[in-house]
Scaffold this motif. Structure first.
Motif, PDB file in Angstrom:
ATOM      1  N   ASN A   1       0.388  -1.326   0.435  1.00  0.00           N
ATOM      2  CA  ASN A   1      -0.097  -0.246   0.462  1.00  0.00           C
ATOM      3  C   ASN A   1       0.960   1.225   0.186  1.00  0.00           C
ATOM      4  OD1 ASN A   1      -2.207  -1.824   0.404  1.00  0.00           O
ATOM      5  ND2 ASN A   1      -2.636  -1.491   2.507  1.00  0.00           N
ATOM      6  N   PHE A   2       2.069   1.531   0.998  1.00  0.00           N
ATOM      7  CA  PHE A   2       2.853   2.191   1.079  1.00  0.00           C
ATOM      8  C   PHE A   2       4.110   2.409  -0.956  1.00  0.00           C
ATOM      9  CE2 PHE A   2       3.186   1.718   4.993  1.00  0.00           C
ATOM     10  CZ  PHE A   2       2.806   3.398   5.491  1.00  0.00           C
ATOM     11  N   HIS A   3       3.846   1.946  -0.938  1.00  0.00           N
ATOM     12  CA  HIS A   3       4.626   1.295  -3.021  1.00  0.00           C
ATOM     13  C   HIS A   3       3.367   1.531  -3.136  1.00  0.00           C
ATOM     14  CE1 HIS A   3       7.677   0.192  -5.308  1.00  0.00           C
ATOM     15  NE2 HIS A   3       6.205  -0.558  -6.442  1.00  0.00           N
ATOM     16  N   GLN A   4       2.774   1.510  -3.485  1.00  0.00           N
ATOM     17  CA  GLN A   4       1.566   2.143  -4.356  1.00  0.00           C
ATOM     18  C   GLN A   4       1.469   3.636  -4.303  1.00  0.00           C
ATOM     19  OE1 GLN A   4       0.231   0.199  -7.014  1.00  0.00           O
ATOM     20  NE2 GLN A   4      -0.532   2.611  -7.673  1.00  0.00           N
ATOM     21  N   ALA A   5       0.820   4.411  -2.775  1.00  0.00           N
ATOM     22  CA  ALA A   5       1.027   5.173  -2.948  1.00  0.00           C
ATOM     23  C   ALA A   5       1.455   6.175  -3.195  1.00  0.00           C
ATOM     24  CB  ALA A   5       0.737   5.448  -0.745  1.00  0.00           C
ATOM     25  N   GLY A   6       3.389   6.174  -3.579  1.00  0.00           N
ATOM     26  CA  GLY A   6       4.341   6.472  -3.518  1.00  0.00           C
ATOM     27  C   GLY A   6       4.114   6.601  -4.965  1.00  0.00           C
ATOM     28  N   TRP A   7       4.042   5.734  -5.920  1.00  0.00           N
ATOM     29  CA  TRP A   7       3.921   5.716  -7.436  1.00  0.00           C
ATOM     30  C   TRP A   7       2.626   6.523  -8.213  1.00  0.00           C
ATOM     31  CZ3 TRP A   7       7.219   4.952 -10.892  1.00  0.00           C
ATOM     32  CH2 TRP A   7       7.591   4.136 -10.713  1.00  0.00           C
ATOM     33  N   ASN A   8       1.878   7.020  -7.098  1.00  0.00           N
ATOM     34  CA  ASN A   8       0.288   7.387  -7.518  1.00  0.00           C
ATOM     35  C   ASN A   8       0.572   9.040  -7.472  1.00  0.00           C
ATOM     36  OD1 ASN A   8      -1.338   5.363  -7.113  1.00  0.00           O
ATOM     37  ND2 ASN A   8      -2.660   5.289  -6.307  1.00  0.00           N
ATOM     38  N   ILE A   9       1.160   9.262  -6.099  1.00  0.00           N
ATOM     39  CA  ILE A   9       2.159  10.639  -5.811  1.00  0.00           C
ATOM     40  C   ILE A   9       2.677  10.972  -7.159  1.00  0.00           C
ATOM     41  CG2 ILE A   9       3.606  12.129  -4.748  1.00  0.00           C
ATOM     42  CD1 ILE A   9       2.005  10.545  -1.423  1.00  0.00           C
TER      43      ILE A   9
ATOM     44  N   GLU B   1       2.947   9.469 -10.398  1.00  0.00           N
ATOM     45  CA  GLU B   1       2.318  10.105 -11.204  1.00  0.00           C
ATOM     46  C   GLU B   1       1.297  11.371 -11.123  1.00  0.00           C
ATOM     47  OE1 GLU B   1      -0.381   6.624 -11.609  1.00  0.00           O
ATOM     48  OE2 GLU B   1       1.680   5.318 -12.301  1.00  0.00           O
ATOM     49  N   LYS B   2       1.258  11.901  -9.967  1.00  0.00           N
ATOM     50  CA  LYS B   2       0.147  12.745 -10.583  1.00  0.00           C
ATOM     51  C   LYS B   2       1.296  14.101 -10.442  1.00  0.00           C
ATOM     52  CE  LYS B   2      -2.614  15.419  -7.320  1.00  0.00           C
ATOM     53  NZ  LYS B   2      -3.487  15.882  -6.330  1.00  0.00           N
TER      54      LYS B   2
END
Length: 56
Positions: free
Chosen positions: A37-45, A47-48
């Motif tokens: 979940n942390f990893h995915q949140a980092g990628w989302n940030i 990408e944004k």
């Protein structure tokens, strides 16, 4: 009064107060899920930020 023996993960002293910390028991599956979940949140940030930078 007799105190029960307790193992603590950390003990902090603040003035005349002691704070005892007991960490929760976490399974390897839970650890993996949280890290994913942390990893995915980092990628989302990232990408944004990339999309916002591309608009400028």
């Amino acid at each position: 009064m007799r105190e029960r023996e307790q193992n603590y993960d950390a003990t902090y002293h603040v003035g005349n107060t002691r704070v005892y910390v007991v960490a929760p028991t976490v399974t390897n599956e839970e650890k993996s899920r949280v890290l994913a979940n942390f990893h995915q949140a980092g990628w989302n940030i990232l990408e944004k930020l990339h999309r916002e930078e591309a608009r400028e």
